[in-house]
Design a protein around this motif. Structure first.
Motif, short mmCIF file in Angstrom:
data_model
loop_
_atom_site.label_atom_id
_atom_site.label_comp_id
_atom_site.label_asym_id
_atom_site.label_seq_id
_atom_site.Cartn_x
_atom_site.Cartn_y
_atom_site.Cartn_z
N GLY A 14 0.83 -1.19 0.00
CA GLY A 14 0.00 0.00 0.00
C GLY A 14 0.87 1.24 0.00
O GLY A 14 1.86 1.31 0.72
N ALA A 42 -0.42 -0.42 -4.69
CA ALA A 42 -1.67 0.32 -4.85
C ALA A 42 -1.49 1.71 -4.27
O ALA A 42 -1.34 1.87 -3.05
CB ALA A 42 -2.82 -0.41 -4.14
N ASP A 44 -2.83 5.09 -3.09
CA ASP A 44 -4.13 5.50 -2.58
C ASP A 44 -4.34 7.01 -2.66
O ASP A 44 -4.97 7.60 -1.79
CB ASP A 44 -4.28 5.02 -1.14
CG ASP A 44 -5.72 4.64 -0.80
OD1 ASP A 44 -6.43 4.18 -1.70
OD2 ASP A 44 -6.11 4.79 0.38
N GLY A 71 -5.44 2.82 -5.86
CA GLY A 71 -6.16 2.34 -4.69
C GLY A 71 -7.55 2.95 -4.61
O GLY A 71 -7.90 3.85 -5.37
N ARG A 73 -8.86 4.82 -2.29
CA ARG A 73 -8.90 6.11 -1.58
C ARG A 73 -9.90 6.09 -0.43
O ARG A 73 -10.65 7.03 -0.22
CB ARG A 73 -9.20 7.26 -2.54
CG ARG A 73 -8.17 7.38 -3.66
CD ARG A 73 -8.25 8.71 -4.36
NE ARG A 73 -7.26 8.80 -5.44
CZ ARG A 73 -6.86 9.93 -5.98
NH1 ARG A 73 -7.37 11.08 -5.56
NH2 ARG A 73 -5.96 9.94 -6.94
N ASN A 79 -7.35 -0.16 1.24
CA ASN A 79 -6.36 -0.27 0.18
C ASN A 79 -5.78 -1.69 0.15
O ASN A 79 -5.69 -2.32 -0.91
CB ASN A 79 -5.25 0.77 0.39
CG ASN A 79 -4.42 0.99 -0.86
OD1 ASN A 79 -4.82 0.64 -1.97
ND2 ASN A 79 -3.26 1.58 -0.69
#
Length: 313
Positions: A14, A42, A44, A71, A73, A79
């Motif tokens: 993340g 990912a 975010d 991601g 958000r 996420n």
């Protein structure tokens, strides 16, 4: 310890405004003694150069299959859960990664060695960390939890450090199936949810007594130290002001969707949990005794019991 087998690992990371630290973490992937891994990151909604650093890393290491995705958000838990939901690889293992740590070279190989004996049984691996300051100067090793891991603990405490978690294929498949329910329920911590899920379906939870990474503690941590006086005070406050109860409710809501996959023990725990909120203190304490719930750490366990007495759990 070096693992020389062919087992592949999908690293899921993340990312959110991680530019100051992420290069160190990416380099630690290259320094692993187990080299067969891929990386999915990912982002975010970063407003810094973190995504560009990841893309440049992928360009320099094309043989590693580095993928950057958007991601949801909705915070770090959503996420990671979305990463688990969308992971479709057929690799034997999945490793979760934060953006600001530094893995020790044996991080992946230790996880593989610990998970390999479980075969088709869902299994989750977690380990201790070396807690460091913002400059990765070691301060202390994270606690060694003395009591067993399992459902009676997982419902009321998260002790599986998300930045150390690895899943075998069977557990990753379970996590992918359950992730949409967990996101919908609003679970606050993906690692806590994975610990609960593994325990509830009869999977194995393996704790490694050795640290596998340097955990960088700084002002921007989503989850920081839990052993300071302030951290203990915040835990106590959340126990008694209803915050923690709300977190548990979200976990139970997600777990209710897993009914057909739960062990008999887990079903009894889920169905018996409302007894902790019965009108009378005697009834609440009786429910606590029946469920056998406990938290690691004497003070944390006493605080949890006090919250039951007060009707706040």
């Amino acid at each position: 310890m070096t693992y020389s087998g062919p087992a592949g690992v999908a690293i899921l990371m993340g990312l959110f405004d991680g530019a100051p630290w992420i290069s160190t973490q990416l380099q630690s992937f290259l320094d692993q003694d187990h080299a067969n891994w891929t990386l999915t990151v990912a982002d975010d909604g970063s407003s810094d150069a973190g995504p560009e650093i990841v893309e440049a890393f992928g360009q320099r290491n094309r043989d590693r299959r580095v993928t950057l995705v958007a991601g949801p958000r909705r915070g770090f838990a959503a996420n990671f859960l979305t990463l688990l939901r969308d992971h479709t690889g057929d690799v034997p293992y999945v490793a979760l990664s934060d953006q600001d740590d530094q893995w020790l070279p044996e991080r992946l190989s230790r996880g593989i060695a610990a998970l390999a004996p479980f075969g088709a049984l869902p299994a989750l691996y977690c380990a201790r960390t070396i807690q460091c300051d913002a400059f990765l100067r070691p301060m202390r090793i994270s606690p060694l939890w003395p009591r067993p891991f399992g459902m009676a603990n997982a419902l009321v405490q998260n002790v599986a450090a998300g930045n150390t978690i690895m899943l075998n294929r069977a557990m990753a498949d379970q996590a992918r199936r359950s992730a949409p329910w967990a996101v919908k329920a609003g679970v606050v911590a993906h690692d806590w949810w994975l610990y609960i899920l593994a325990s509830a379906i009869g999977g194995a939870v393996v704790q490694d007594d050795a640290p596998v990474l340097r955990y960088r503690l700084h002002a921007s941590n989503a989850m920081g130290r839990n052993d300071t006086p302030r951290a203990r005070w915040l835990r106590a406050r959340r126990l008694f002001n209803g915050t923690f109860a709300g977190w548990i409710d979200a976990n139970l809501a997600a777990l209710s969707q897993e009914h057909d996959h739960l062990t008999p023990e887990a079903r009894r725990a889920v169905s018996g949990f409302p007894g902790l909120r019965a009108p009378g203190v005697v009834e609440r304490l009786s429910a606590l005794r029946r469920l056998g719930l406990y938290r690691h750490g004497r003070i944390d366990d006493l605080l949890m019991r006090g919250a039951v007495v007060a009707g706040r759990l």
